[in-house]
Motif scaffolding. Structure first.
Motif, PDB file in Angstrom:
ATOM      1  N   VAL A   1      19.646 -16.125  29.178  1.00 31.70           N
ATOM      2  CA  VAL A   1      20.932 -16.304  28.325  1.00 31.70           C
ATOM      3  C   VAL A   1      21.805 -16.820  29.259  1.00 31.70           C
ATOM      4  O   VAL A   1      21.325 -17.280  30.572  1.00 31.70           O
ATOM      5  CB  VAL A   1      21.312 -14.818  27.918  1.00 31.70           C
ATOM      6  CG1 VAL A   1      20.347 -14.217  26.918  1.00 31.70           C
ATOM      7  CG2 VAL A   1      21.543 -13.755  29.123  1.00 31.70           C
ATOM      8  N   GLN A   2      22.933 -16.993  28.900  1.00 31.90           N
ATOM      9  CA  GLN A   2      24.180 -17.935  29.514  1.00 31.90           C
ATOM     10  C   GLN A   2      24.242 -17.317  30.893  1.00 31.90           C
ATOM     11  O   GLN A   2      24.423 -18.232  31.862  1.00 31.90           O
ATOM     12  CB  GLN A   2      25.347 -17.837  28.784  1.00 31.90           C
ATOM     13  CG  GLN A   2      26.370 -18.971  29.452  1.00 31.90           C
ATOM     14  CD  GLN A   2      26.031 -20.244  29.628  1.00 31.90           C
ATOM     15  OE1 GLN A   2      25.362 -21.077  28.458  1.00 31.90           O
ATOM     16  NE2 GLN A   2      25.763 -20.815  30.841  1.00 31.90           N
TER      17      GLN A   2
ATOM     18  N   GLU B   1      21.423 -14.654  22.628  1.00 34.35           N
ATOM     19  CA  GLU B   1      22.404 -13.814  23.451  1.00 34.35           C
ATOM     20  C   GLU B   1      22.098 -12.187  23.574  1.00 34.35           C
ATOM     21  O   GLU B   1      22.291 -11.431  24.154  1.00 34.35           O
ATOM     22  CB  GLU B   1      23.897 -14.172  23.426  1.00 34.35           C
ATOM     23  CG  GLU B   1      24.669 -13.678  24.606  1.00 34.35           C
ATOM     24  CD  GLU B   1      24.582 -14.461  25.905  1.00 34.35           C
ATOM     25  OE1 GLU B   1      24.775 -13.978  26.989  1.00 34.35           O
ATOM     26  OE2 GLU B   1      24.155 -15.796  25.861  1.00 34.35           O
ATOM     27  N   ASP B   2      21.968 -11.826  22.064  1.00 32.35           N
ATOM     28  CA  ASP B   2      21.921 -10.474  21.814  1.00 32.35           C
ATOM     29  C   ASP B   2      20.291  -9.886  21.933  1.00 32.35           C
ATOM     30  O   ASP B   2      20.161  -8.865  21.637  1.00 32.35           O
ATOM     31  CB  ASP B   2      22.294 -10.109  20.333  1.00 32.35           C
ATOM     32  CG  ASP B   2      21.556 -10.858  19.387  1.00 32.35           C
ATOM     33  OD1 ASP B   2      20.600 -11.657  19.568  1.00 32.35           O
ATOM     34  OD2 ASP B   2      22.059 -10.659  18.086  1.00 32.35           O
TER      35      ASP B   2
END
Length: 269
Positions: A129-130, A192-193
């Motif tokens: 993710v980021q 992201e989740d």
């Protein structure tokens, strides 16, 4: 030495144990300083002796696998694994064991190919993710700076030994001859989740690296998550505690992820 052609590269792969049980574990090593040897001399043979089909291979650019000058985005590593399973005739879901960046590959593969993923056990890793992209960018640029400093390898040899110095030289060669520093932070990220991750997941963390901050986050995002926190350990759990690693992996494969998940257990190292 066995090599399998997958896409644009020849992958160096070792397969151990029975191949007809329908239980396959793929061992994914870390970035730059690592290779399949880390598993060959620790977890791999022990799992094979337990009757597990074990697949371990050198990632693109590492070890004896082809080193292209470009093409090091995470999705390329995921595609390599997908193609390798096809080439080996493995059509059933596999258990992924990933060390450091290998754990990130495991998450990426599970998101892209949930039907091929039975479970994930990762050691000292982050999902792609980021925040991971930010961390890996910082880490790669830090490695370039440290290894390019005058006398870097002599310092490593003097303070840590000849083997770490050789690994550092190999890492620096990858950094200097490929676009890996630019490619990996520009990888495609997963949701992201983490809703793309549907398989059971076990995370193994040392208390000395700061990555265990993820435990509560992952517990809230993943449907089936468990953690093991190793007191006093850093980033090299696999190499420094091979017997403990073998036990963790074996327990996970033979019933651990079938139990009720959700705990975070601290283990004295």
């Amino acid at each position: 030495m066995n090599k399998v052609t997958v896409g644009d590269i020849d992958i160096h792969v070792q397969r151990m144990g029975p191949t007809d049980t329908g239980v396959t574990v793929v061992l994914l090593h870390g970035l730059l300083y690592d290779s399949l040897a880390s598993y060959y001399f620790t977890v791999g043979p022990a799992l094979a002796e337990l009757g597990v089909d074990v697949v371990m291979y050198d990632l693109r650019g590492h070890g004896r696998t082809t080193r292209p000058t470009t093409g090091y985005q995470l999705e390329r590593f995921v595609d390599d694994l997908d193609g390798l399973l096809d080439a080996l005739g493995i059509t059933w879901p596999v258990h992924l064991v990933g060390n450091s960046f290998g754990g990130t590959i495991a998450f990426g593969f599970a998101a892209a190919h949930p039907e091929r993923t039975a479970s994930i056990l990762f050691m000292e890793a982050e999902p792609p993710v980021q925040q991971w992209a930010t961390h890996i960018n910082e880490g790669l640029n830090d490695a370039v700076q440290r290894l390019s400093a005058d006398g870097a390898f002599e310092h490593i040899a003097t303070n840590y030994g000849s083997h770490p110095a050789r690994l550092s030289k190999a890492a620096y060669k990858i950094l200097q001859t490929t676009s890996i520093v630019e490619d990996i932070p520009a990888s495609q990220l997963i949701n992201e989740d983490l809703t793309d991750i549907t398989c059971p997941v076990l995370g193994v963390f040392g208390t000395q690296t700061g990555l265990s901050y993820q435990v509560e986050l992952l517990r809230g995002q993943l449907a089936a998550f468990e953690a093991r926190i190793l007191d006093g350990m850093g980033h090299s759990v696999l190499v420094e505690k091979p017997a403990l690693t073998r036990t963790l992996v074996a327990d996970w494969l033979f019933g651990g992820h079938q139990a009720t998940l959700g705990g975070a257990h601290q283990i004295g190292a």
